[in-house]
Design an enzyme around this catalytic site. Structure first.
Site, PDB file in Angstrom:
ATOM      1  N   CYS A 134       0.834  -1.194   0.000  1.00 49.99           N
ATOM      2  CA  CYS A 134       0.000   0.000   0.000  1.00 49.99           C
ATOM      3  C   CYS A 134       0.869   1.245   0.000  1.00 49.99           C
ATOM      4  O   CYS A 134       1.333   1.689   1.057  1.00 49.99           O
ATOM      5  CB  CYS A 134      -0.938   0.007   1.211  1.00 49.99           C
ATOM      6  SG  CYS A 134      -2.070   1.419   1.221  1.00 49.99           S
ATOM      7  N   CYS A 137      -0.558   4.105   2.014  1.00 49.64           N
ATOM      8  CA  CYS A 137      -0.444   3.924   3.467  1.00 49.64           C
ATOM      9  C   CYS A 137       0.971   4.210   3.962  1.00 49.64           C
ATOM     10  O   CYS A 137       1.171   4.857   4.985  1.00 49.64           O
ATOM     11  CB  CYS A 137      -0.807   2.487   3.851  1.00 49.64           C
ATOM     12  SG  CYS A 137      -2.390   1.900   3.252  1.00 49.64           S
ATOM     13  N   ASP A 138       1.964   3.691   3.246  1.00 48.83           N
ATOM     14  CA  ASP A 138       3.324   3.658   3.774  1.00 48.83           C
ATOM     15  C   ASP A 138       4.322   4.542   3.035  1.00 48.83           C
ATOM     16  O   ASP A 138       5.466   4.673   3.472  1.00 48.83           O
ATOM     17  CB  ASP A 138       3.843   2.212   3.753  1.00 48.83           C
ATOM     18  CG  ASP A 138       2.992   1.290   4.620  1.00 48.83           C
ATOM     19  OD1 ASP A 138       2.477   1.770   5.646  1.00 48.83           O
ATOM     20  OD2 ASP A 138       2.838   0.118   4.269  1.00 48.83           O
TER      21      ASP A 138
END
Length: 310
Positions: A134, A137-138
């Site tokens: 992701c 996300c990261d």
């Protein structure tokens, strides 16, 4: 046979949020956690984009706090995996992997989706230490660093472009000699100065002492001019697709060609009255915790209204 008003299947942000709303509505929900308590989010480390945590939060801690909030309002949490459902008659019958059968007046499916991986041992070794599925996300953790994205479709191009706004350098590792992405995405990637596309490349492994420090590559695998070399990277992002965890429900609800459950209009309703879907199992587009939580809220509210008609 045990009878419940509302059964929630899945324990990610969608399932837990549905449980909070259902519990507050005195529906006494029962939630089965499934394969991965806390959902996909627990495979990452720190979460910085979920409202309410200005300094970021450990993903497992956040999911445990949401779980505790659901339990506070009376949700009964159970371990177990749903192996069979019968939505052909009311009340619906759900079978758990230990053989337990439960009747439910209404069901919320929140089983999520599983990211596809290459199958390398190193992906598991470095998960949370440089390996992610992701970018949204990261990616923030790799500002001004070097990352690689694996894939050649729209998702891979979108991830590479997103990371290019954060990272010093982004490699796009593409197995084929071309991109499968839409033309507009291809053009954007090729126009980005800090994205380098590595066509006809396969990642064969990762290396590093305290996290990912590089990737082993093979170019033109199986050809006469096959070559092997390494490149230094800090992050390794998989963008080769997700598989929604919907197989057990496919005989009863509509899914798209990939397996994402189809919901009706702007609701979480499936074509089966009283059966709702929330989170990544029905979301091929966003796949974010906050979106999943919102859909869990909607599913619970709709389930409450449905129960009032019985």
């Amino acid at each position: 046979m045990e009878h419940v008003k509302l059964l929630i299947i899945g324990s990610g942000p969608a399932g837990y949020t549905a449980a909070i709303y259902a519990g507050r509505a005195n529906l006494n929900p029962v939630l089965y956690c499934g394969l991965q308590m806390g959902g996909q989010l627990t495979q990452t480390t720190e979460v910085e984009n979920f409202p309410g945590y200005p300094q970021g939060v450990d993903a497992n801690q956040m999911m445990m706090e949401i779980r505790e909030q659901a339990e506070r309002f009376g949700t009964e949490m159970r371990d177990g995996i749903v192996t069979k459902v019968d939505f052909g008659k009311k009340p619906y019958v759900i079978t758990i992997d230990d053989g337990t059968e439960i009747e439910a007046d209404t069901v919320i499916i929140a089983t999520g989706a599983s990211a596809k991986y290459l199958g390398l041992d190193d992906e598991e070794k470095y998960r949370g230490q440089g390996v992610s599925a992701c970018a949204t996300c990261d990616g923030f953790f790799y500002r001004k660093k070097v990352c690689a994205v694996v894939g050649g479709g729209d998702t891979a191009c979108e991830d590479a472009l997103y990371l290019s706004g954060l990272c010093k350098k982004v490699y796009l590792i593409v197995r084929k000699p071309f991109l499968r992405a839409s033309q507009v995405m291809q053009d954007r990637v090729k126009a980005a100065e800090n994205i380098e596309i590595l066509f006809e490349h396969n990642a064969t492994g990762l290396f590093g002492e305290n996290g990912v420090e590089g990737v082993h590559l093979v170019k033109r695998k199986g050809e006469a001019d096959e070559s092997h070399y390494d490149i230094p990277i800090d992050g390794f992002f998989l963008a080769i697709g997700h598989k929604p965890n919907s197989d057990v429900f496919k005989d009863w609800v509509d899914t798209d060609e990939i397996g994402y459950i189809k919901t009706i209009g702007n609701t979480q309703s499936t074509k089966v009255p009283g059966v709702f879907a929330a989170g990544d199992v029905c979301d091929p587009v966003y796949r974010q915790a906050i979106v999943a939580a919102g859909s869990g809220c909607k599913a619970a509210l709709e389930a409450e209204r449905y129960l009032q008609t019985l």
